[in-house]
Enzyme design. Structure first.
Site: not given
Length: 557
Positions: A484-486
């Protein structure tokens, strides 16, 4: 093929796309937003919707590519904010220039901008969406205004974890959350019905990006949102200028052409890089913006994991005694803030969209947000490998009720990973459902990051042990498959040999294509990225509007 003209096409409606689109449209420029996903409804969960999103291919140990990758924060209107935990940290100074802490073989991690460039936009986003926090409680909190809302009180699990931290010399503080602790910006206060993370908020207490797209104060006709719209490629009019975006209506299976003066990529770090690569054409045979081969490179997810364990439920009394002062501070702050909010004039806000706030709050209110307590003591830590560690924070389960006299505790730990040239987004020769090249995620954890992850895991385990937990176990987040952390893939910098965009998010090779999502990040930083993505998108959007001839913003804007 249908054709229509706009001033700006924004690809993606998440944290960055909604902020950029709303800002540009507010000046009267005509903006088209292309959103591939649908609107999620209250009560939907990540596990219930993610299977419908196309996966990415990832290499297996044997070398074969398998469809296990996660290339989305969320493929939905509002993007990842439809399902996120609301955790809202600002980047720390070290995150903007971590050159003293990265491995020698890493790409340059220094951002081409500083905190002073981001601060006014952090401040504005915080006023707009509301962040519940306790001013000055985080030892590494960068300069900013007083909190617009008080922090959420610690959950039962949070009280245990905070008290344990104090006993070993740590400094717990309330996790800053874009979840209302009091009514704010036209949204109700949180009723503490669950952990928030990976669920659509049923009441509207958590901030979301989709509401920006329904701002009733925008000029008529300024903002058009196309749902179920897949951006296929960007087309150049000459070598340095895009003239249109070709897209597919996934429902009607009709192709469209948006003729534009400017393109804004906000699809997320993986998808924006993939679109540039997919837009190869004469004059850009390797993809747009890719003259130095940097598009897709420097992909980062953050290294992360969880530890969990169970403690006797009656140890909560110990936490109450040990943490009374801190909890009282939060409660007093909340009381003062309720009084201040009631007496103050209304704040700028966007009206709630068609989903209405729940009329009947749930009976069970023991849940609280996903995270209520955090620690930054191991962030800048000389004992951590390279001297740069990361955050620890409560990450409680959806079901928090004691079982057989036991209460489950869970802590998340995460840290920025090394920005590596070979960690990259690329396209496969294999075709997907729309006859487009499949996205490939190539990613390997750097040895330095493996050591840092182990260090944080041990610190988190010590914290739970001090809280009285036993049967402590490690839980893999599988961050290496996507996250979810891109971040990265269209990284910002001054040197085109190591970056794709300049300090304003403009692609080095092109005059009118910008990147405003997490792909901009040359270094991921050790905190949750959404707040920074919004602030930076707003900063870049103002620049774009000015360059397109929009009137300057008002002094109060």
């Amino acid at each position: 093929m249908k054709s229509e003209s706009f001033d700006v096409c924004v690809v993606g409606s998440g944290a960055s796309g909604s902020a950029a689109a709303q800002e540009i449209a507010s000046t009267g420029l005509r903006v088209l937003v292309l959103e591939q996903g649908r609107t999620l409804i209250p009560g939907e969960s990540l596990t219930g919707v993610e299977s419908a999103w196309e996966s990415a291919l990832v290499p297996t140990p044997g070398g074969a590519l398998r469809p296990f990758g996660r290339p989305w924060s969320a493929s939905a209107v509002g993007g990842g904010m439809a399902l996120y935990a609301g955790i809202s940290f600002r980047l720390r100074q070290v995150d903007l220039d971590a050159r003293a802490h990265v491995a020698p073989d890493a790409l340059d991690p220094a951002w081409p901008i500083g905190y002073a460039d981001l601060r006014p936009y952090y401040d504005r986003v915080e006023r707009c969406i509301g962040v519940s926090r306790q001013s000055g409680a985080d030892p590494l909190e960068p300069p900013g205004p007083a909190a617009v809302m008080p922090a959420h009180p610690f959950s039962s699990q949070g009280r245990l974890i905070a008290a344990a931290g104090r006993r070993i010399g740590l400094r717990p503080f309330p996790t800053p959350l874009a979840i209302n602790s009091v009514p704010y910006a036209g949204r109700p206060a949180c009723v503490r019905c669950g952990p928030c993370n990976e669920y659509v908020c049923p009441t509207g207490a958590r901030a979301d990006a989709a509401s920006l797209l329904l701002d009733s104060t925008l000029p008529d006709g300024a903002l058009t949102v196309a749902h179920g719209a897949k951006a296929l490629r960007i087309v150049l009019g000459d070598r340095h200028r895009a003239t249109c975006v070709e897209w597919l209506d996934l429902r009607a299976r009709t192709r469209h052409v948006a003729r534009v003066r400017c393109v804004v990529l906000a699809a997320n770090a993986v998808q924006s890089a993939a679109l540039l690569l997919r837009s190869a054409q004469p004059g850009a045979p390797d993809g747009l913006g890719n003259s130095t081969g940097m598009v897709g490179r420097g992909l980062s997810f953050k290294v992360s994991g969880y530890v969990s364990g169970t403690a006797n439920a009656d140890t909560a009394g110990i936490a109450d005694a040990a943490g009374t002062a801190g909890i009282a501070d939060v409660a007093d702050s909340a009381s003062r803030e309720r009084s201040r909010t009631a007496a103050s004039p209304s704040v700028p806000h966007h009206p709630p969209h068609a989903r209405q706030f729940a009329a009947d709050p749930p009976d069970h209110i023991e849940g609280g947000p996903f995270s209520t307590v955090a620690f930054s003591d191991h962030y800048l830590d000389p004992d951590a490998p390279s001297g740069l560690g990361g955050h620890l924070y409560e990450a409680s389960d959806q079901d928090r009720a004691p079982r057989d006299g036991r209460i489950r505790l869970r802590v998340h730990f995460l840290a920025a990973d090394q920005p590596m040239r070979d960690n990259a987004v690329r396209l496969s020769r294999e075709r997907g459902p729309l006859d487009l090249p499949r996205v490939v995620i190539d990613y390997a954890t750097h040895p330095l990051d493996k050591r840092r992850l182990g260090y944080l895991s041990r610190r988190a385990s010590e914290l739970l042990a001090k809280a009285g937990a036993d049967d402590i176990r490690y839980e893999d987040s599988n961050y290496q498959l996507g996250s979810r952390h891109l971040h990265g893939g269209c990284r910002a910098g001054t040197d085109p040999a190591e970056s794709v965009v300049d300090s304003w998010g403009r692609v080095h090779d092109l005059d009118n294509v910008y990147v405003v999502d997490g792909g901009y990040f040359p270094y991921s930083g050790g905190v949750n990225p959404t707040f920074t993505i919004q602030a930076n998108a707003l900063r870049i959007a103002r620049r774009i509007a000015t360059e397109l001839g929009a009137p300057p913003p008002s002094a109060t804007g």
